[in-house]
Design a protein around this motif. Structure first.
Motif, short mmCIF file in Angstrom:
data_model
loop_
_atom_site.label_atom_id
_atom_site.label_comp_id
_atom_site.label_asym_id
_atom_site.label_seq_id
_atom_site.Cartn_x
_atom_site.Cartn_y
_atom_site.Cartn_z
N ASN A 109 3.25 -4.66 -5.45
CA ASN A 109 2.44 -4.05 -4.41
C ASN A 109 3.17 -3.96 -3.08
OD1 ASN A 109 0.06 -3.41 -5.78
ND2 ASN A 109 -0.58 -5.56 -5.72
N ARG A 113 4.12 -0.71 -0.83
CA ARG A 113 3.65 -0.56 0.55
C ARG A 113 4.81 -0.26 1.49
NH1 ARG A 113 2.46 -3.70 5.06
NH2 ARG A 113 3.45 -5.55 4.22
N LYS B 24 -1.57 3.78 -2.61
CA LYS B 24 -1.66 2.71 -1.62
C LYS B 24 -2.74 1.69 -1.91
CE LYS B 24 -2.27 5.07 2.22
NZ LYS B 24 -2.15 5.03 3.68
N ALA B 28 -5.89 -0.20 1.54
CA ALA B 28 -4.98 0.46 2.48
C ALA B 28 -5.27 1.96 2.62
CB ALA B 28 -3.54 0.24 2.06
#
Lengths: 207, 207
Positions: A109, A113, B24, B28
């Motif tokens: 993750n 990001r 995302k 987010a």
DNA sequence: AAGTAATTTAATAGTGCTATTAATTTAGTA
DNA sequence: TACTAAATTAATAGCACTATTAAATTACTT
């Protein structure tokens, strides 16, 4: 909180943040929540770590290093024959994951990001596996030449190895719920898959 | 936006949201960003889907169903022998993943965010694989009895199969950056691993 | 063309979050 | 004990986000 106060606040924040980031990810974790969980003022989190981003990076780098240093340390295995060495690597890798079961998801993750982090990571990673890779590859080629192992790429072997080991821990939350497993059954499955992954790979490598 | 306007706004929002959630994650991604990307007013997102949570669930359920229906549809394979059937399942599963490369990470994260969803999922899942499982298991036992395949659990085989297939797409962003791959090399690797996973599994199953 | 329903927008209330600042408390030192 | 530095808190500015409401616009029907 009493327990936490015995340690330094900084460490308490770090540990709590680590747990929360691992469980809920970066975006879904707030410094406010961290502070509440620790039992301190929210400003204190920023006093020690300035920004949430920075707090995360401290934890991430530390975990990441620890993970890769251990997971791909082949140790002193020079006296072992190839398949035993491979068995050792699979099991060691598996055990590291077993001690950090949520780390893979966090890494996946975080790198999604902040894609540029992968490049930073690449440079840090280069050194460690390259040595291991070169040596292992020579040995593998020799085994193949001598007909003890079927023709296979080391890269493919490693991808399969990592895939088999990592996936179990990535999917564990799903598996245990779908199959309604209790703690004992969970432990059994993990132990069982540890052996199964070794067997699966070694059986596959037979010429 | 012109292109989007030709379709219905609702669909445009859905598609954009799908992309953003996949890239995302839930936390987010904001409805504000979705609206900006689509080129509509932010309130419109809520007009069609009421809440962000609901918008996400619509997408998630739809994707999830599509994925599992296809990924574990063994089709009409009755006339194939076991290893060929297995090969077909591995390849089909791989191809579905190839068309939804980001879905596994989304599923993993969403189920971590809302653990109770796993239980809902469990009930939905039960039907599909149980039939396939029973049938496959009988055939596998027969193959083992007749000495064409080594002794192995179907459950272990399936875990390994899914692990090998899924991991490639989970780790693809890392792999391509660490190994500095361009689009062509990426495609090659995917094609290569598709075949490699089949070979790896079939080789491992030899008695 | 008027009227009605569906779609879209503007505006905003309310919330929670990050980060900063200044004040307060605690701990350490001379 | 008085002084100083470190740790902690209270307060808040400023921002982005979710969700709602009412108004405006568009599309549809008769």
């Amino acid at each position: 909180m009493d327990i936490k106060n015995e340690l330094s606040m900084e460490k308490a924040i770090l540990e709590t943040a680590e747990n929360m980031f691992l469980n809920k990810g970066f975006a879904a974790t707030s410094t406010t929540q961290i502070a509440k969980e620790v039992g301190c003022n929210q400003a204190l989190v920023h006093y020690y770590f300035r920004t949430k981003e920075n707090l995360f990076n401290v934890i991430f780098e530390q975990k990441f290093k620890l993970f890769f240093q251990n997971a791909f340390d082949a140790g002193n295995l020079d006296n072992l024959k190839f398949t035993d060495k491979l068995k050792y690597i699979i099991e060691t890798h598996f055990d590291i994951l077993s001690n950090n079961p949520r780390l893979p998801v966090l890494i996946i993750n975080e790198l999604a990001r902040q894609p540029h982090q992968i490049e930073i990571l690449r440079d840090k990673l280069r050194m460690i596996p390259e040595l291991l890779f070169k040596k292992l590859n020579e040995e593998l080629r020799l085994e193949i030449e001598q007909g003890r192992i079927r023709d296979v790429n080391l890269m493919d072997l490693l991808i399969s190895l990592i895939s088999l080991n990592v996936s179990l821990f990535i999917f564990m939350p799903i598996i245990e719920t779908v199959l309604l497993m209790d703690e004992t059954q969970k432990e059994f499955l993990i132990k069982h898959r540890r052996a199964e992954n070794v067997e699966f790979i070694l059986k596959s490598l037979r010429p």
